[in-house]
Design a protein around this motif. Structure first.
Motif, PDB file in Angstrom:
ATOM      1  N   ILE A 205      63.781  68.755  56.289  1.00  0.00           N
ATOM      2  CA  ILE A 205      63.346  69.900  57.114  1.00  0.00           C
ATOM      3  C   ILE A 205      61.919  69.663  57.605  1.00  0.00           C
ATOM      4  N   LEU A 206      61.031  69.276  56.671  1.00  0.00           N
ATOM      5  CA  LEU A 206      59.616  69.072  57.038  1.00  0.00           C
ATOM      6  C   LEU A 206      59.462  67.918  58.028  1.00  0.00           C
ATOM      7  N   ARG A 207      60.296  66.879  57.891  1.00  0.00           N
ATOM      8  CA  ARG A 207      60.238  65.769  58.851  1.00  0.00           C
ATOM      9  C   ARG A 207      60.789  66.204  60.211  1.00  0.00           C
ATOM     10  N   SER A 208      61.902  66.938  60.204  1.00  0.00           N
ATOM     11  CA  SER A 208      62.489  67.394  61.482  1.00  0.00           C
ATOM     12  C   SER A 208      61.522  68.288  62.236  1.00  0.00           C
ATOM     13  N   ALA A 209      60.739  69.082  61.490  1.00  0.00           N
ATOM     14  CA  ALA A 209      59.801  70.006  62.131  1.00  0.00           C
ATOM     15  C   ALA A 209      58.497  69.310  62.523  1.00  0.00           C
ATOM     16  N   GLY A 210      58.356  68.037  62.156  1.00  0.00           N
ATOM     17  CA  GLY A 210      57.147  67.290  62.513  1.00  0.00           C
ATOM     18  C   GLY A 210      55.973  67.571  61.585  1.00  0.00           C
ATOM     19  N   ILE A 211      56.242  68.179  60.430  1.00  0.00           N
ATOM     20  CA  ILE A 211      55.149  68.489  59.488  1.00  0.00           C
ATOM     21  C   ILE A 211      54.734  67.222  58.739  1.00  0.00           C
ATOM     22  N   ILE A 212      55.717  66.444  58.313  1.00  0.00           N
ATOM     23  CA  ILE A 212      55.398  65.153  57.695  1.00  0.00           C
ATOM     24  C   ILE A 212      56.047  64.064  58.559  1.00  0.00           C
ATOM     25  N   PRO A 213      55.439  62.865  58.608  1.00  0.00           N
ATOM     26  CA  PRO A 213      55.975  61.836  59.514  1.00  0.00           C
ATOM     27  C   PRO A 213      57.355  61.332  59.110  1.00  0.00           C
ATOM     28  N   LEU A 214      58.117  60.917  60.121  1.00  0.00           N
ATOM     29  CA  LEU A 214      59.433  60.332  59.852  1.00  0.00           C
ATOM     30  C   LEU A 214      59.246  58.988  59.156  1.00  0.00           C
ATOM     31  N   HIS A 215      60.276  58.569  58.412  1.00  0.00           N
ATOM     32  CA  HIS A 215      60.251  57.272  57.743  1.00  0.00           C
ATOM     33  C   HIS A 215      60.335  56.201  58.827  1.00  0.00           C
ATOM     34  N   ASP A 216      59.320  55.342  58.918  1.00  0.00           N
ATOM     35  CA  ASP A 216      59.272  54.349  59.991  1.00  0.00           C
ATOM     36  C   ASP A 216      59.537  52.948  59.423  1.00  0.00           C
ATOM     37  N   GLU A 217      60.780  52.482  59.608  1.00  0.00           N
ATOM     38  CA  GLU A 217      61.161  51.182  59.032  1.00  0.00           C
ATOM     39  C   GLU A 217      60.335  50.037  59.621  1.00  0.00           C
ATOM     40  N   SER A 218      60.028  50.117  60.934  1.00  0.00           N
ATOM     41  CA  SER A 218      59.271  49.029  61.563  1.00  0.00           C
ATOM     42  C   SER A 218      57.873  48.925  60.949  1.00  0.00           C
ATOM     43  N   ALA A 219      57.214  50.088  60.741  1.00  0.00           N
ATOM     44  CA  ALA A 219      55.865  50.089  60.162  1.00  0.00           C
ATOM     45  C   ALA A 219      55.899  49.556  58.729  1.00  0.00           C
ATOM     46  N   ILE A 220      56.920  49.977  57.975  1.00  0.00           N
ATOM     47  CA  ILE A 220      57.036  49.516  56.578  1.00  0.00           C
ATOM     48  C   ILE A 220      57.262  48.004  56.550  1.00  0.00           C
ATOM     49  N   PHE A 221      58.104  47.522  57.483  1.00  0.00           N
ATOM     50  CA  PHE A 221      58.368  46.086  57.561  1.00  0.00           C
ATOM     51  C   PHE A 221      57.079  45.315  57.868  1.00  0.00           C
TER      52      PHE A 221
ATOM     53  N   ALA B  33      72.395  41.419  59.098  1.00  0.00           N
ATOM     54  CA  ALA B  33      72.572  39.967  59.237  1.00  0.00           C
ATOM     55  C   ALA B  33      72.677  39.563  60.707  1.00  0.00           C
ATOM     56  N   VAL B  34      73.186  40.479  61.537  1.00  0.00           N
ATOM     57  CA  VAL B  34      73.331  40.177  62.966  1.00  0.00           C
ATOM     58  C   VAL B  34      72.006  40.396  63.704  1.00  0.00           C
ATOM     59  N   VAL B  35      71.372  41.555  63.484  1.00  0.00           N
ATOM     60  CA  VAL B  35      70.176  41.884  64.279  1.00  0.00           C
ATOM     61  C   VAL B  35      68.890  41.236  63.737  1.00  0.00           C
ATOM     62  N   HIS B  36      68.849  40.987  62.421  1.00  0.00           N
ATOM     63  CA  HIS B  36      67.712  40.299  61.816  1.00  0.00           C
ATOM     64  C   HIS B  36      66.376  40.984  62.078  1.00  0.00           C
ATOM     65  N   LYS B  37      66.360  42.281  62.131  1.00  0.00           N
ATOM     66  CA  LYS B  37      65.094  43.017  62.228  1.00  0.00           C
ATOM     67  C   LYS B  37      65.277  44.383  61.571  1.00  0.00           C
ATOM     68  N   PRO B  38      64.185  45.124  61.330  1.00  0.00           N
ATOM     69  CA  PRO B  38      64.338  46.426  60.651  1.00  0.00           C
ATOM     70  C   PRO B  38      65.266  47.352  61.430  1.00  0.00           C
ATOM     71  N   LEU B  39      66.079  48.110  60.690  1.00  0.00           N
ATOM     72  CA  LEU B  39      67.073  48.970  61.342  1.00  0.00           C
ATOM     73  C   LEU B  39      66.442  50.332  61.671  1.00  0.00           C
ATOM     74  N   SER B  40      65.526  50.318  62.638  1.00  0.00           N
ATOM     75  CA  SER B  40      64.804  51.548  62.987  1.00  0.00           C
ATOM     76  C   SER B  40      65.689  52.560  63.707  1.00  0.00           C
ATOM     77  N   GLN B  41      66.830  52.092  64.225  1.00  0.00           N
ATOM     78  CA  GLN B  41      67.702  53.001  64.995  1.00  0.00           C
ATOM     79  C   GLN B  41      68.562  53.900  64.096  1.00  0.00           C
ATOM     80  N   VAL B  42      68.634  53.561  62.805  1.00  0.00           N
ATOM     81  CA  VAL B  42      69.449  54.395  61.907  1.00  0.00           C
ATOM     82  C   VAL B  42      68.803  55.778  61.811  1.00  0.00           C
ATOM     83  N   PRO B  43      69.557  56.850  62.125  1.00  0.00           N
ATOM     84  CA  PRO B  43      68.956  58.197  62.081  1.00  0.00           C
ATOM     85  C   PRO B  43      68.784  58.679  60.641  1.00  0.00           C
ATOM     86  N   GLU B  44      67.816  58.067  59.946  1.00  0.00           N
ATOM     87  CA  GLU B  44      67.675  58.312  58.502  1.00  0.00           C
ATOM     88  C   GLU B  44      67.461  59.781  58.167  1.00  0.00           C
TER      89      GLU B  44
END
Lengths: 70, 242
Positions: free
Chosen positions: B90-106, B174-185
């Motif tokens: 809820i807090l992420r959807s409302a923009g109160i806390i940031p979304l989990h960013d796989e690219s940044a973590i990678f 295995a196919v894309v070989h990069k962080p799966l940022s498109q997954v709507p976590e």
């Protein structure tokens, strides 16, 4: 040791994401159990009481956190 | 063949596993690219082996206990766990806390791991990083599989749901070989949070002797109540921010 600490911390955060929310939720559940066992309260009423109580706690905690963060 | 319980249990295990495996995959990918794929595979295999051991050891043991003894304590744990996920979603959807960013973590993990280590042989630092990531992210999946699976004979279907998500995420990775940022976590987390809180309230009720009106259909209206409350909270928080 560091791995064990991390596992412990992970397990704790799995169930306690917000300590106040966890405490209030547990209080509701324990109150419901006490009502059920020590009084003649209807089980259906107790069930819906738990549902409404948990919904209220969730809404109040996210709104208060959200409004404080602004 | 499948009732509301089975569908909810398998869906919850599948969706939760998708979220957690996506997060673990990001770290394993960083390990593979910096310290070599043998280290990444060794750490992943060791983590998965421990998680499988926990399911195999505790699942059948708990399944032997009577349903009535399990409903209340497991309902409480599911409720606390589900409300935690729902609150964060809820807090992420409302923009109160940031979304989990796989690219940044990678990027962060890649930067930490790229110096040192040896790609030619198994690197202990890489193995440990992959192992920790798989084990820590997997603990939540294991809890969900055991909690929604025991008592109603759904341990194997729930485990299969989680394993399918694992295979799906790893195959895409295995196919894309990069962080799966498109997954709507966050959307998945929201859905799993609703399912687990509903399971929790339903089981607590049954443990206290509640006969829910509508029997198994009660899961649907309890989930509907949490979904509406969650979406309503997001709307209120967004409006107050505007």
């Amino acid at each position: 040791m560091s791995l064990l600490r991390q596992i412990g911390s992970e397990l704790y955060s799995m169930f306690v994401s917000d300590a106040v929310m966890t405490a209030l939720t547990l209080a509701i559940v324990l109150a419901a159990a006490a009502l059920r066992h020590f009084t003649g309260t209807s089980p259906t009423l107790v069930g819906f009481g738990v549902l409404l109580g948990c919904l209220s706690v969730l809404i109040v905690r996210v709104l208060s956190y959200g409004l404080k963060s602004k | 063949m499948f009732n509301a319980h089975a569908i909810t249990a398998i869906s919850a295990a599948f969706l939760a596993s998708t979220v957690e495996v996506t997060e673990a995959y990001t770290i394993v990918l960083a390990v593979g690219l910096t310290r070599g794929w043998r280290s990444a595979a060794a750490g992943t295999a060791a983590g998965l082996a421990i998680l499988a051991f926990i399911v195999v050891a505790f699942g059948p043991m708990l399944s032997r206990l009577p349903l009535t003894a399990l409903q209340f304590p497991i309902g409480v744990l599911l409720l606390l766990f589900g409300m935690g996920w729902l609150r964060k979603a809820i807090l992420r959807s409302a923009g109160i806390i940031p979304l989990h960013d796989e690219s940044a973590i990678f990027e962060q993990e890649f930067a930490e791991l790229k110096d040192g280590g040896n790609r030619e042989r198994i690197d202990s630092g890489g193995v440990l990083a992959a192992f920790q990531s798989v084990l820590l992210e997997g603990l939540e999946v294991v809890f969900i599989v055991i909690a929604v699976g025991v008592g109603r004979g759904l341990l194997i279907p729930a485990a299969v749901g989680a394993a399918l998500a694992c295979i799906l995420v790893l195959a895409i990775g295995a196919v894309v070989h990069k962080p799966l940022s498109q997954v709507p976590e966050n959307t998945l987390k929201f859905a799993v949070g609703v399912m687990l809180t509903s399971f929790g309230v339903y089981w607590i009720g049954e443990g206290l002797g509640v006969v829910w009106p509508g029997s198994d259909f009660a899961l649907a209206y309890i989930a509907g109540a949490f979904l509406v409350s969650g979406l309503g909270s997001v709307a209120l928080l967004r409006r107050s921010a505007a």
